[in-house]
Write a protein that holds these residues in place. Structure first.
Motif, mmCIF file in Angstrom:
data_model
loop_
_atom_site.group_PDB
_atom_site.id
_atom_site.type_symbol
_atom_site.label_atom_id
_atom_site.label_comp_id
_atom_site.label_asym_id
_atom_site.label_seq_id
_atom_site.Cartn_x
_atom_site.Cartn_y
_atom_site.Cartn_z
ATOM 1 N N SER A 14 0.829 -1.208 0.000
ATOM 2 C CA SER A 14 0.000 0.000 0.000
ATOM 3 C C SER A 14 0.858 1.249 0.000
ATOM 4 N N GLU A 15 1.977 1.176 0.742
ATOM 5 C CA GLU A 15 2.882 2.329 0.761
ATOM 6 C C GLU A 15 3.466 2.574 -0.632
ATOM 7 N N ALA A 16 3.844 1.489 -1.313
ATOM 8 C CA ALA A 16 4.384 1.625 -2.668
ATOM 9 C C ALA A 16 3.343 2.180 -3.622
ATOM 10 N N ALA A 17 2.085 1.718 -3.485
ATOM 11 C CA ALA A 17 1.014 2.222 -4.341
ATOM 12 C C ALA A 17 0.779 3.703 -4.108
ATOM 13 N N LEU A 18 0.807 4.118 -2.828
ATOM 14 C CA LEU A 18 0.628 5.531 -2.514
ATOM 15 C C LEU A 18 1.771 6.374 -3.087
ATOM 16 N N LEU A 120 8.285 13.549 4.985
ATOM 17 C CA LEU A 120 7.013 14.062 5.479
ATOM 18 C C LEU A 120 5.934 13.014 5.229
ATOM 19 N N SER A 121 4.874 13.052 6.012
ATOM 20 C CA SER A 121 3.814 12.065 5.830
ATOM 21 C C SER A 121 3.176 12.216 4.458
ATOM 22 N N ILE A 122 2.634 11.118 3.949
ATOM 23 C CA ILE A 122 1.978 11.122 2.639
ATOM 24 C C ILE A 122 0.881 12.176 2.607
ATOM 25 N N LYS A 123 0.095 12.251 3.676
ATOM 26 C CA LYS A 123 -0.993 13.230 3.728
ATOM 27 C C LYS A 123 -0.448 14.647 3.602
ATOM 28 N N PHE A 354 -7.371 16.013 3.444
ATOM 29 C CA PHE A 354 -6.705 14.712 3.352
ATOM 30 C C PHE A 354 -6.691 13.995 4.695
ATOM 31 N N HIS A 355 -6.580 14.735 5.785
ATOM 32 C CA HIS A 355 -6.652 14.098 7.100
ATOM 33 C C HIS A 355 -8.048 13.514 7.340
ATOM 34 N N ALA A 356 -9.078 14.295 6.996
ATOM 35 C CA ALA A 356 -10.447 13.806 7.184
ATOM 36 C C ALA A 356 -10.713 12.590 6.304
ATOM 37 N N LEU A 357 -10.210 12.640 5.081
ATOM 38 C CA LEU A 357 -10.408 11.527 4.156
ATOM 39 C C LEU A 357 -9.724 10.264 4.683
ATOM 40 N N ASP A 358 -8.495 10.407 5.125
ATOM 41 C CA ASP A 358 -7.755 9.255 5.630
ATOM 42 C C ASP A 358 -8.403 8.694 6.903
ATOM 43 N N PHE A 359 -8.807 9.592 7.793
ATOM 44 C CA PHE A 359 -9.442 9.158 9.038
ATOM 45 C C PHE A 359 -10.748 8.414 8.764
ATOM 46 N N GLY A 360 -11.574 8.984 7.877
ATOM 47 C CA GLY A 360 -12.849 8.344 7.558
ATOM 48 C C GLY A 360 -12.677 6.987 6.918
ATOM 49 N N TRP A 361 -11.690 6.867 6.019
ATOM 50 C CA TRP A 361 -11.464 5.584 5.343
ATOM 51 C C TRP A 361 -10.970 4.526 6.325
ATOM 52 N N ARG A 362 -10.095 4.936 7.254
ATOM 53 C CA ARG A 362 -9.607 3.980 8.255
ATOM 54 C C ARG A 362 -10.734 3.515 9.173
#
Length: 636
Positions: A14-18, A120-123, A354-362
């Motif tokens: 997943s990290e590679a895909a991101l 830096l973080s992906i987000k 992006f934080h909201a999107l990542d949080f919601g998906w998790r």
């Protein structure tokens, strides 16, 4: 071969895909910026026409000077560095708009490369790139000849390099490069000098959060990068022109209004932008805190950045320049100086998204962490493409408006013509080889006296109320009173009520002698064709000039081919202007009575027309470096 734990294997994939998605997304955003700054088929504003003079002087005379602001031996109106770089690229063969775009492309590339190769973080990286691109395409004035856009790009580039250095345990190479670009940004314009304070702010941060490195050793690359810029900057500009710089800063008095005036001016620019960007719903949401709650964008961005563990180091150093502009710079004319603040604002908005999107998906726990980023990237790509200036103005491989104007006007005036002008905008486009700039208030007797001595090929009228006003150098007034007579005209674009180009290159050519034949040009930008008009009593076209106040849009001609108003006084009420247009003869006969009631008709010239290829006219231009003079030697 040892097997990785299932969780680690899935995470690595997943990290590679991101990462792959990030590289593709960054490349797409970078391409949008390249098209925006290089190939947008945009109009040019008066400031660009005038400031081109400085780079032109370096290209042709080997030194950055600004004779169109009476600075024949130096330039202190703006720091000369930006114009030196453009002039140097022009000397290397780049057309002026390519020369102005290339530094922006390089700065954007370095910033993007630093971001995607950081830790830096992906987000955070997605937010940085998205926010910068959104601010650039939607909220930054696309004026590349001025230095302001370059300030914003260089400032952002330096910040990203410094922040990526922090993520890599204060990498020395990135500290050096980031310091250099911050210093470079601070030297491009006077208002940007506050950006230099970013460097001591980051130096302090190293001591507070050293991340296991020897803090003192990291001051060397920061100081070296800054000094690499500041030493030659001081030697070639600050020291020799120090007295002139002080005079210029005192005359401009950009910080003399106080904090209240600075904030008031700030919001005048910001609220004017609200809702002006596609799509309207998104623009209103983005600007709601600014327009409705009167909260500065910087005040919205700072808490978001401070709450981000990855971008926390960016928050306070990045706020220094926007805070200076917000609280200190009281003289603002547009969004030029506010771009850094809007970049931070858009980065903060993107970060929240992006934080909201990542949080919601998790929280959904459906796996495939790259999916929300794919969807978000597609959404932002659509918004950014539609928000970009090319979506409004179109795309062209080469912006040649100035050269077309110069070639057409030179065809009317002849080679090496002498023109009298009353402002700095049309110095290049009016077509003259020698310019006589009248810089003090004059009357018609004075103009007739100096014409007997110099024999002007043209007295140029341009749409600039500040120069044309009665207490200035009122060329339109002289024309309407009969002192000046029409010689020719140039219109830079066909008249379209829904899409008007600023008329900084529209001119009327005048003479103190009665002309035997009138001619003129209108540029059909869409077809790249010049309409060449010649006086003909039986012609099917007509040029008309009259004095009137026209209410927009009700009084504007519906079917004029070319149309321009040459303002005579500051337009604060119903001040009349000199109106000029070209239209079909039968249309004018239909409308003449209506316009005769609105004002006083000065000229009606029947014309015939033939089309000429604009590129061929430009190619036929045999240009010589322009010579500059003022009327100072002729003053009593």
């Amino acid at each position: 071969m040892d097997q990785l734990p299932p969780g680690a294997s899935a995470y690595t994939k997943s990290e590679a895909a991101l990462k792959l998605l990030l590289y593709a997304y960054a490349s797409f955003l970078f391409l949008l910026i390249v098209v925006d700054v290089t190939f947008t088929d945009r109009p040019t504003i008066g400031d660009e026409c005038g400031l081109y003079n400085a780079s032109y002087m370096y290209e042709h005379y080997g030194k950055v000077t600004y004779p169109m602001q009476l600075q024949f031996d130096s330039m202190t109106v703006h720091p000369p560095l930006h114009y030196f770089i453009i002039g140097l690229l022009m000397k290397c063969g780049f057309q002026v708009f390519y020369a102005a775009a290339l530094p922006l492309v390089v700065l954007a590339f370095i910033a993007f490369a630093a971001a995607v190769t950081s830790r830096l973080s992906i987000k955070s990286v997605f937010a940085l790139l998205t926010g910068f691109t959104l601010a650039t395409l939607a909220y930054t004035s696309l004026v590349t000849i001025r230095p302001d856009m370059h300030v914003a790009f260089a400032w952002f580039c330096g910040l990203v390099l410094l922040e990526s250095a922090r993520s890599l345990n204060w990498d020395a190479k990135r500290l050096f490069a980031g310091s250099f670009f911050i210093a470079y940004a601070s030297g491009l314009h006077y208002w940007a000098a506050a950006a230099a304070l970013v460097l001591p702010a980051y130096a302090l941060y190293i001591f507070i959060r050293p991340a296991g490195v020897r803090s003192w050793s990291k001051l060397i690359p920061i100081a070296s990068g800054a000094l690499l810029f500041y030493i030659p900057y001081a030697v070639f500009f600050l020291i020799p022109d120090f007295h002139g710089i002080l005079i210029e800063l005192k005359a401009a008095n950009a910080t003399g209004g106080g904090i209240a005036a600075a904030i008031r001016s700030h919001f005048l620019q910001l609220t004017a932008m609200a809702g002006a960007v596609w799509p309207p719903i998104l623009a209103k949401l983005l600007y709601f805190p600014v327009k409705s709650l009167k909260i500065p964008p910087l005040a919205c961005a700072l808490p978001v950045l401070l709450c981000s563990k990855s971008l926390r180091g960016l928050a306070l150093p990045a706020a220094i320049l926007p805070a200076f502009v917000l609280l200190v710079v009281s003289r603002k004319a547009g969004l030029f100086y506010i771009s850094p603040e809007l970049i931070l604002y858009c980065v903060a908005i993107s970060l929240v998204f992006f934080h909201a999107l990542d949080f919601g998906w998790r929280r959904l726990r459906v796996g495939f962490p790259a999916v929300p980023y794919v969807l978000a990237s597609a959404l932002f790509a659509l918004v950014l493409v539609r928000s970009a200036p090319p979506a409004k103005w179109g795309v062209t491989l080469k912006l040649v408006d100035w050269d077309v104007a110069r070639a057409a006007n030179q065809k009317m005036l002849g080679d090496n013509a002498l023109a009298a002008i009353n402002q700095c905008y049309a110095w290049y486009t009016c077509g003259a080889g020698k310019l006589y700039w009248i810089i003090t208030h004059i009357n018609s007797d004075y103009l007739e006296r100096v014409d007997r001595a110099h024999h002007f090929d043209s007295v140029v009228i341009l749409n600039d109320w500040f120069a044309n006003q009665h207490k200035g150098i009122p060329f339109p007034e002289f024309y309407l009173s009969g002192t000046l007579n029409l010689r020719g005209f140039y219109f830079p674009a066909r008249y379209r009520p829904e899409l008007q180009f600023p008329g900084a290159t529209a001119v009327l050519h005048m003479s103190l002698q009665k002309q035997t034949s009138i001619q003129g040009f209108g540029y059909d930008r869409d077809k790249r064709i010049l309409n060449y008009y010649m006086e003909d009593p039986s012609g099917s076209w007509i040029f008309v000039a009259f004095k009137a106040h026209l209410s927009s849009p009700t009084d504007y001609p519906e079917d004029a081919v070319y149309f321009e108003q040459f303002l005579m006084e500051q337009p604060v009420g119903n001040e009349p202007a000199l109106v000029a247009l070209v239209t079909a003869r039968e249309n004018w006969l239909r409308d003449r009575a209506r316009y005769a009631k609105l004002g006083t008709i000065r000229d009606e010239v029947p014309l015939r027309m033939r089309e000429m290829n604009a590129a061929a006219v430009v190619a036929s231009l045999k240009d010589q470096p322009i010579k500059f003079m003022t009327n100072q030697p002729d003053l009593p």
